[in-house]
Design an enzyme around this catalytic site. Structure first.
Site, mmCIF file in Angstrom:
data_model
loop_
_atom_site.group_PDB
_atom_site.id
_atom_site.type_symbol
_atom_site.label_atom_id
_atom_site.label_comp_id
_atom_site.label_asym_id
_atom_site.label_seq_id
_atom_site.Cartn_x
_atom_site.Cartn_y
_atom_site.Cartn_z
ATOM 1 N N HIS A 85 -9.310 2.376 -1.613
ATOM 2 C CA HIS A 85 -9.252 2.081 -2.931
ATOM 3 C C HIS A 85 -10.093 2.595 -3.896
ATOM 4 C CE1 HIS A 85 -8.293 -0.337 -6.436
ATOM 5 N NE2 HIS A 85 -7.114 -0.310 -6.104
ATOM 6 N N GLU A 146 -3.203 6.375 -7.889
ATOM 7 C CA GLU A 146 -3.839 5.258 -8.905
ATOM 8 C C GLU A 146 -4.754 5.958 -9.712
ATOM 9 O OE1 GLU A 146 -3.073 1.105 -7.453
ATOM 10 O OE2 GLU A 146 -4.992 1.661 -6.335
HETATM 11 P P1 13P Z 1 -3.350 -3.179 -11.876
HETATM 12 O O1 13P Z 1 -2.053 -3.179 -11.631
HETATM 13 O O2 13P Z 1 -4.248 -4.365 -12.354
HETATM 14 O O3 13P Z 1 -3.827 -1.963 -12.775
HETATM 15 O O4 13P Z 1 -4.216 -2.694 -10.399
HETATM 16 C C1 13P Z 1 -3.911 -1.394 -9.936
HETATM 17 C C2 13P Z 1 -4.244 -1.441 -8.549
HETATM 18 O O5 13P Z 1 -5.614 -1.300 -8.378
HETATM 19 C C3 13P Z 1 -3.459 -1.775 -7.380
HETATM 20 O O6 13P Z 1 -4.430 -1.393 -6.266
#
Ligand code: 13P
Length: 220
Positions: A85, A146
Site C-alpha cells: 500500500h 490507487e
Molecule cells: P480512501 O478511500 O480513504 O481514499 O482510501 C483509499 C485507500 O487507500 C484504500 O486502500
C-alpha cells in the site's frame, strides 16, 4: 460474478466497531482490519472474509521483533492480504519493490490472494521478478490501482482516466484482475463499478461506515 468490494480500515476501529460489522456486514465484503483484531474477528465469525493490511517480508519463524508473517495471518483466517500500500511504501523504507515481491510470494505461498497496490508509477513499482511471478499466479494476485492524488482527498480521476490506466495495467500484466481505490464512496461507487475493467474497489474512509459499505456492496 460480483465485483470485489474490499474495505481497508487502515489504523482505525476498535472491538465495538468490529462487533457491529460482524453482525451486519454484507457477506461478500472483504474487510481489511488491523492485525490485532484478526483473531478476534475470525474466532467470533469464521465466515467473515478477512484481509490483512500487510505481512512480513520474512517467510518463517525467527528473531524478527514486531513482525507478523503471512503464515500467521493465514492461520487466523485471512484469505487476502494487501501488499505494498502506498501508505507503507511512503512511510517505510522496507517496502521497496523487491521486498514487496518477497511479501507477495509469502502471501501466495500461504494460499492467500494478494492485493498488490500500485499508484501512478506502477511500472517502477512492479519489478521484473514481480512481473514474472504474476504471469504464473494470475488467479492469486490482483492489482489495486490507487492514484496518490485520490487517496483520502475526495478527488477521483475521471471514469475515462480510470479505465485507460486499468487497461494499461491489464495489458502490461497479462490481464490481471484490477481494483480501483481512492476516495470511493456511496456517491461515486455506482459509476466506478460500472467501468468494465474495474473488477472491484478498495475503499478506505467509507469502509468504516457500515451502512454506506453495505450499500456499496449491493451495487456490485
Ligand atoms: P480512501 O478511500 O480513504 O481514499 O482510501 C483509499 C485507500 O487507500 C484504500 O486502500
Amino acid at each position: 460474478m460480483n465485483k470485489l468490494i474490499v474495505g481497508n480500515w487502515k489504523m482505525n476501529g476498535n472491538l465495538s466497531l468490529i462487533d457491529e460489522f460482524l453482525h451486519n456486514l454484507d457477506a461478500h465484503v472483504i474487510l481489511c482490519i488491523p492485525s490485532v483484531f484478526v483473531a478476534y474477528a475470525h474466532l467470533k465469525k469464521p465466515t467473515l472474509q478477512i484481509a490483512a493490511q500487510d505481512c512480513s517480508v520474512y517467510s518463517d519463524f525467527g528473531a524478527h521483533t514486531g513482525e507478523i508473517s503471512a503464515k500467521m495471518l493465514s492461520e487466523l483466517g485471512c484469505k487476502y492480504a494487501i501488499i505494498g500500500h502506498s501508505e507503507r511504501r511512503r512511510t517505510s523504507n522496507f517496502d521497496t519493490p523487491s521486498n514487496v515481491f518477497a511479501k507477495l510470494q509469502n502471501v501466495v505461498k500461504c494460499g492467500m490472494t494478494a492485493i498488490l497496490c500500485v499508484d501512478e508509477s506502477y511500472s517502477d513499482l512492479v519489478d521484473n521478478q514481480t512481473k514474472e511471478f504474476l504471469k504464473t499466479n494470475l488467479n492469486k494476485v490482483c492489482i489495486a490501482y490507487e492514484p496518490l492524488s485520490a487517496i483520502g482527498t475526495g478527488k477521483v480521476p475521471s471514469l475515462t482516466e480510470i479505465s485507460e490506466t486499468l487497461s494499461k495495467i491489464k495489458d502490461a500484466y497479462f490481464g490481471v484482475q484490477t481494483l480501483y481505490g481512492g476516495s470511493v464512496n456511496l456517491s461515486n461507487a455506482k459509476e466506478i463499478l460500472s467501468i468494465e475493467l474495474v473488477d472491484g474497489v478498495l475503499i478506505g474512509g467509507a469502509s468504516l461506515k457500515l451502512t454506506e459499505l453495505n450499500k456499496i456492496a449491493r451495487l456490485s
